[in-house]
Design a protein around this motif. Structure first.
Motif, PDB file in Angstrom:
ATOM      1  N   ASN A  79      60.875  78.491  88.421  1.00  0.00           N
ATOM      2  CA  ASN A  79      59.503  78.803  88.039  1.00  0.00           C
ATOM      3  C   ASN A  79      58.620  78.817  89.288  1.00  0.00           C
ATOM      4  O   ASN A  79      58.664  77.897  90.102  1.00  0.00           O
ATOM      5  CB  ASN A  79      59.046  77.694  87.087  1.00  0.00           C
ATOM      6  N   GLY A  80      57.822  79.855  89.492  1.00  0.00           N
ATOM      7  CA  GLY A  80      56.969  79.927  90.673  1.00  0.00           C
ATOM      8  C   GLY A  80      56.032  78.748  90.781  1.00  0.00           C
ATOM      9  O   GLY A  80      55.356  78.388  89.807  1.00  0.00           O
ATOM     10  N   LEU A  81      55.993  78.119  91.930  1.00  0.00           N
ATOM     11  CA  LEU A  81      55.131  76.940  92.096  1.00  0.00           C
ATOM     12  C   LEU A  81      53.665  77.271  91.871  1.00  0.00           C
ATOM     13  O   LEU A  81      52.880  76.432  91.447  1.00  0.00           O
ATOM     14  CB  LEU A  81      55.310  76.345  93.494  1.00  0.00           C
ATOM     15  N   ALA A  82      53.259  78.521  92.168  1.00  0.00           N
ATOM     16  CA  ALA A  82      51.859  78.912  92.007  1.00  0.00           C
ATOM     17  C   ALA A  82      51.622  79.773  90.781  1.00  0.00           C
ATOM     18  O   ALA A  82      50.471  79.986  90.406  1.00  0.00           O
ATOM     19  CB  ALA A  82      51.376  79.662  93.250  1.00  0.00           C
ATOM     20  N   SER A  83      52.667  80.275  90.147  1.00  0.00           N
ATOM     21  CA  SER A  83      52.498  81.138  88.972  1.00  0.00           C
ATOM     22  C   SER A  83      53.807  81.217  88.210  1.00  0.00           C
ATOM     23  O   SER A  83      54.848  81.500  88.805  1.00  0.00           O
ATOM     24  CB  SER A  83      52.068  82.546  89.386  1.00  0.00           C
ATOM     25  N   PRO A  84      53.768  81.023  86.892  1.00  0.00           N
ATOM     26  CA  PRO A  84      55.002  81.087  86.125  1.00  0.00           C
ATOM     27  C   PRO A  84      55.567  82.493  85.997  1.00  0.00           C
ATOM     28  O   PRO A  84      56.724  82.656  85.585  1.00  0.00           O
ATOM     29  CB  PRO A  84      54.587  80.541  84.751  1.00  0.00           C
ATOM     30  N   SER A  85      54.797  83.511  86.343  1.00  0.00           N
ATOM     31  CA  SER A  85      55.303  84.884  86.261  1.00  0.00           C
ATOM     32  C   SER A  85      56.014  85.302  87.537  1.00  0.00           C
ATOM     33  O   SER A  85      56.584  86.395  87.600  1.00  0.00           O
ATOM     34  CB  SER A  85      54.154  85.857  85.964  1.00  0.00           C
ATOM     35  N   CYS A  86      55.984  84.459  88.562  1.00  0.00           N
ATOM     36  CA  CYS A  86      56.675  84.726  89.821  1.00  0.00           C
ATOM     37  C   CYS A  86      57.746  83.654  90.039  1.00  0.00           C
ATOM     38  O   CYS A  86      58.080  82.925  89.116  1.00  0.00           O
ATOM     39  CB  CYS A  86      55.673  84.787  90.970  1.00  0.00           C
ATOM     40  N   HIS A  87      58.281  83.558  91.252  1.00  0.00           N
ATOM     41  CA  HIS A  87      59.422  82.680  91.480  1.00  0.00           C
ATOM     42  C   HIS A  87      59.284  81.911  92.794  1.00  0.00           C
ATOM     43  O   HIS A  87      58.605  82.352  93.721  1.00  0.00           O
ATOM     44  CB  HIS A  87      60.722  83.492  91.523  1.00  0.00           C
ATOM     45  N   SER A  88      59.963  80.783  92.844  1.00  0.00           N
ATOM     46  CA  SER A  88      60.141  80.030  94.076  1.00  0.00           C
ATOM     47  C   SER A  88      61.627  79.810  94.266  1.00  0.00           C
ATOM     48  O   SER A  88      62.418  79.907  93.316  1.00  0.00           O
ATOM     49  CB  SER A  88      59.387  78.699  94.033  1.00  0.00           C
ATOM     50  N   PRO A 185      66.166  74.581  85.520  1.00  0.00           N
ATOM     51  CA  PRO A 185      65.914  74.658  86.964  1.00  0.00           C
ATOM     52  C   PRO A 185      64.433  74.520  87.277  1.00  0.00           C
ATOM     53  O   PRO A 185      63.574  75.006  86.547  1.00  0.00           O
ATOM     54  CB  PRO A 185      66.443  76.049  87.328  1.00  0.00           C
ATOM     55  N   GLY A 186      64.141  73.820  88.360  1.00  0.00           N
ATOM     56  CA  GLY A 186      62.759  73.689  88.791  1.00  0.00           C
ATOM     57  C   GLY A 186      62.198  72.311  88.567  1.00  0.00           C
ATOM     58  O   GLY A 186      62.911  71.361  88.219  1.00  0.00           O
ATOM     59  N   LEU A 187      60.902  72.197  88.759  1.00  0.00           N
ATOM     60  CA  LEU A 187      60.211  70.913  88.711  1.00  0.00           C
ATOM     61  C   LEU A 187      59.464  70.768  87.395  1.00  0.00           C
ATOM     62  O   LEU A 187      58.464  71.446  87.145  1.00  0.00           O
ATOM     63  CB  LEU A 187      59.240  70.807  89.889  1.00  0.00           C
ATOM     64  N   PHE A 188      59.955  69.871  86.555  1.00  0.00           N
ATOM     65  CA  PHE A 188      59.342  69.580  85.261  1.00  0.00           C
ATOM     66  C   PHE A 188      59.450  68.090  84.999  1.00  0.00           C
ATOM     67  O   PHE A 188      60.313  67.402  85.545  1.00  0.00           O
ATOM     68  CB  PHE A 188      60.035  70.358  84.139  1.00  0.00           C
ATOM     69  N   ALA A 189      58.561  67.579  84.135  1.00  0.00           N
ATOM     70  CA  ALA A 189      58.532  66.142  83.842  1.00  0.00           C
ATOM     71  C   ALA A 189      58.082  65.933  82.403  1.00  0.00           C
ATOM     72  O   ALA A 189      57.717  66.874  81.699  1.00  0.00           O
ATOM     73  CB  ALA A 189      57.590  65.428  84.814  1.00  0.00           C
ATOM     74  N   ASP A 190      58.118  64.667  81.967  1.00  0.00           N
ATOM     75  CA  ASP A 190      57.607  64.268  80.646  1.00  0.00           C
ATOM     76  C   ASP A 190      58.224  65.087  79.518  1.00  0.00           C
ATOM     77  O   ASP A 190      57.505  65.597  78.642  1.00  0.00           O
ATOM     78  CB  ASP A 190      56.084  64.400  80.591  1.00  0.00           C
ATOM     79  N   ASP A 207      55.711  70.501  86.891  1.00  0.00           N
ATOM     80  CA  ASP A 207      55.522  69.539  87.968  1.00  0.00           C
ATOM     81  C   ASP A 207      55.386  70.235  89.317  1.00  0.00           C
ATOM     82  O   ASP A 207      55.412  71.465  89.412  1.00  0.00           O
ATOM     83  CB  ASP A 207      56.694  68.563  87.980  1.00  0.00           C
ATOM     84  N   GLY A 208      55.270  69.420  90.377  1.00  0.00           N
ATOM     85  CA  GLY A 208      55.184  69.954  91.728  1.00  0.00           C
ATOM     86  C   GLY A 208      53.771  70.142  92.227  1.00  0.00           C
ATOM     87  O   GLY A 208      53.542  70.840  93.217  1.00  0.00           O
ATOM     88  N   GLY A 441      57.365  61.262  93.030  1.00  0.00           N
ATOM     89  CA  GLY A 441      56.619  61.148  91.788  1.00  0.00           C
ATOM     90  C   GLY A 441      55.892  62.389  91.344  1.00  0.00           C
ATOM     91  O   GLY A 441      55.368  62.427  90.224  1.00  0.00           O
ATOM     92  N   THR A 442      55.840  63.428  92.180  1.00  0.00           N
ATOM     93  CA  THR A 442      55.257  64.703  91.752  1.00  0.00           C
ATOM     94  C   THR A 442      56.241  65.857  91.881  1.00  0.00           C
ATOM     95  O   THR A 442      55.883  67.002  91.610  1.00  0.00           O
ATOM     96  CB  THR A 442      53.986  65.043  92.570  1.00  0.00           C
ATOM     97  N   ASN A 443      57.458  65.570  92.312  1.00  0.00           N
ATOM     98  CA  ASN A 443      58.528  66.561  92.355  1.00  0.00           C
ATOM     99  C   ASN A 443      59.674  65.997  91.529  1.00  0.00           C
ATOM    100  O   ASN A 443      60.575  65.324  92.044  1.00  0.00           O
ATOM    101  CB  ASN A 443      58.972  66.840  93.790  1.00  0.00           C
ATOM    102  N   ARG A 444      59.620  66.277  90.221  1.00  0.00           N
ATOM    103  CA  ARG A 444      60.547  65.662  89.280  1.00  0.00           C
ATOM    104  C   ARG A 444      61.318  66.735  88.507  1.00  0.00           C
ATOM    105  O   ARG A 444      60.902  67.894  88.471  1.00  0.00           O
ATOM    106  CB  ARG A 444      59.779  64.744  88.326  1.00  0.00           C
ATOM    107  N   GLU A 445      62.416  66.344  87.892  1.00  0.00           N
ATOM    108  CA  GLU A 445      63.250  67.282  87.162  1.00  0.00           C
ATOM    109  C   GLU A 445      63.716  66.636  85.862  1.00  0.00           C
ATOM    110  O   GLU A 445      63.669  65.410  85.703  1.00  0.00           O
ATOM    111  CB  GLU A 445      64.449  67.707  88.013  1.00  0.00           C
ATOM    112  N   VAL A 446      64.206  67.468  84.932  1.00  0.00           N
ATOM    113  CA  VAL A 446      64.565  67.005  83.596  1.00  0.00           C
ATOM    114  C   VAL A 446      66.067  66.851  83.467  1.00  0.00           C
ATOM    115  O   VAL A 446      66.835  67.736  83.869  1.00  0.00           O
ATOM    116  CB  VAL A 446      64.038  67.988  82.534  1.00  0.00           C
TER     117      VAL A 446
END
Length: 466
Positions: A79-88, A185-190, A207-208, A441-446
């Motif tokens: 998932n793009g760190l700055a936009s979910p329609s793009c990629h990282s 894949p990517g940074l997600f939490a909770d 997250d991130g 604590g701000t770069n987390r995964e599920v």
């Protein structure tokens, strides 16, 4: 910068305008699959994007290349760190491909808006069928291209050479993942997971972000808790919620009245840091959700403690209960509309060691209250639980069931949910942890693991897995 569908749409408009000006025909958005991938240059067969010495390069890679070379040529498309329609593009050691002074390099995610934009790229069609070009999110007239085998972010040119140098085939990863976790894949939490309509549905904090300033909620679904479908943004605090525009935290969904209700935390980017709880509704577990009230369900300051981390448990008699709170745990029976309650029935049920993230379920007539202890930024973030005879307690603390596993590099295991496979006594715990190996604590995964019970109904300690 407010990140979400509004920002993504703006970037897309700028990109479309730039392409129209600098090319004979406008490029179209390309499909880029998430997960582990390698990127091969279209005009240098067998040469792949990789990182070495912190810099992005184009180098030959084969099955006989050293293992480290193959690792360095493998990225996880997220998932793009700055936009979910793009990629990282995340490296196997947790860094992100980004541009800095027009050079492509890999760095740790700092979570600030500049880094997120520098590390986000939007895919458009490449120069040959099936290839992609990667346009900078914050400089949409520039694309990643190889030049003297280095990777640069260069201004787009209407030449065949530039189009070839900036086009890549998405290939199978040279170093495929063998671990089950993270499950998305990517940074997600909770993460919050439910079973509905023959599938599992997962909702999580994106997250991130420095200060956890994410603005939107996504939904995923799976038939087996292993292979997940991304259903995209289902609620965006920018355009969809009038009283909140950031801090899109801890979504939790409950089914009732033939509909799905999402309870979530939200805050205002205008300087008011106090969090509030809202509720949104949808006819589908995969959204989209709309704000049900146009105002918070629980306003900041109404009760002591921070108004975050909602969760709804529905008992066998159909009565639903809302739990929430950091610092203090509270519960209240919900009215049948799922969007209101009697304030006189709010009860404090804070167990010893409680910090946040309450979760309640029922098994064999016993009620289980679970929660997270310590701070989410601490490697000692962990899950404990108690048992009771009703959704309101009283509760008897039983101990810690999920915690760090340092020999495996697993830290900060917490803010979980629990789901039972329908028609069975098979249970799973879904939780976040520091991204392995370079998370915090701000770069987390599920992650997902089995949760088992002893004969007396106590929960056996869960061993977190890679």
């Amino acid at each position: 910068m407010t990140i979400g569908r509004r920002a993504a749409g703006t970037a897309a408009l700028v990109l479309a305008s730039s392409v129209l000006v600098t090319t004979a025909a406008p490029a179209s958005a390309a499909t880029l699959p998430t997960g582990a991938r390698s990127l091969e240059a279209v005009n240098y067969s067998g040469h792949y994007v990789r990182h070495t010495g912190g810099l992005g390069r184009l180098d030959p890679v084969t099955s006989t290349s050293p293992a480290q070379t193959r690792l360095d040529a493998t990225f996880t498309v997220v998932n793009g760190l700055a936009s979910p329609s793009c990629h990282s593009f995340q490296t196997r050691d947790g860094l992100f491909l980004r541009h800095h002074d027009w050079r492509l390099r890999v760095d740790a995610n700092t979570g600030d808006a500049t880094f997120r934009a520098d590390a986000t790229f939007c895919a458009v069609d490449g120069s040959v069928a099936g290839s992609v070009s990667l346009t900078s999110y914050n400089y949409p007239n520039r694309r990643i291209r190889h030049r003297d085998f280095g990777l640069w972010l260069d201004t787009q040119q209407d030449t065949a050479a530039f189009r070839a140098d900036s086009s890549f085939r998405i290939a199978a990863p040279w170093a495929p993942r063998t671990n089950r976790n993270p499950v998305i894949p990517g940074l997600f939490a909770d993460p919050h997971v439910i079973s509905a309509g023959g599938r599992y549905h997962l909702y999580a904090t994106t997250d991130g972000y420095a200060g956890w300033g994410g603005t939107y909620h996504k939904a995923f679904s799976s038939a087996d808790l292993v292979n997940w479908t991304d259903h995209g943004v289902v609620l965006d605090h920018g355009p969809d919620v009038s009283w909140a525009d950031d801090s899109a935290w801890a979504p939790a969904v409950a089914a009732a009245n033939g509909r799905y209700y999402m309870y979530f935390s939200g805050g205002a980017a205008s300087g008011n840091t106090a969090k509030q709880l809202g509720v949104a509704v949808s006819d589908s577990p995969t959204g989209p959700f709309r704000d049900a009230l146009g105002r918070p369900l629980i306003a900041a300051g109404r009760y002591s403690g921070q108004a975050i981390d909602p969760m709804v448990f529905t008992d066998d008699d159909g009565r639903s209960y809302l739990y929430w709170g950091q610092g203090a745990a509270r519960v209240v029976p919900l009215n049948g509309d799922m969007t209101s309650f009697d304030p006189a029935q709010v009860r404090v049920i804070t167990p010893a060691g409680y910090n946040e993230a309450p979760f309640v379920f029922k098994r064999n007539g016993t009620y289980y209250l679970m929660w997270s202890e310590n701070d989410t930024r601490s490697e000692d973030y962990r899950v404990a639980y108690a048992t009771g005879t009703s959704p309101l307690g009283p509760w008897t603390k039983r101990g810690v069931v999920l915690q760090k596993r340092l020999e495996a590099g697993i830290k900060g295991t917490g803010h979980h949910s629990v789901v039972r496979a329908p028609g069975t006594d098979t249970w799973h715990i879904v939780y976040h942890r520091f991204a392995v190996p370079a998370g915090n604590g701000t770069n987390r995964e599920v992650a997902v693991d089995r949760m088992e019970f002893a004969a007396d109904g106590t929960i056996r300690p869960v061993t977190p897995t890679l």
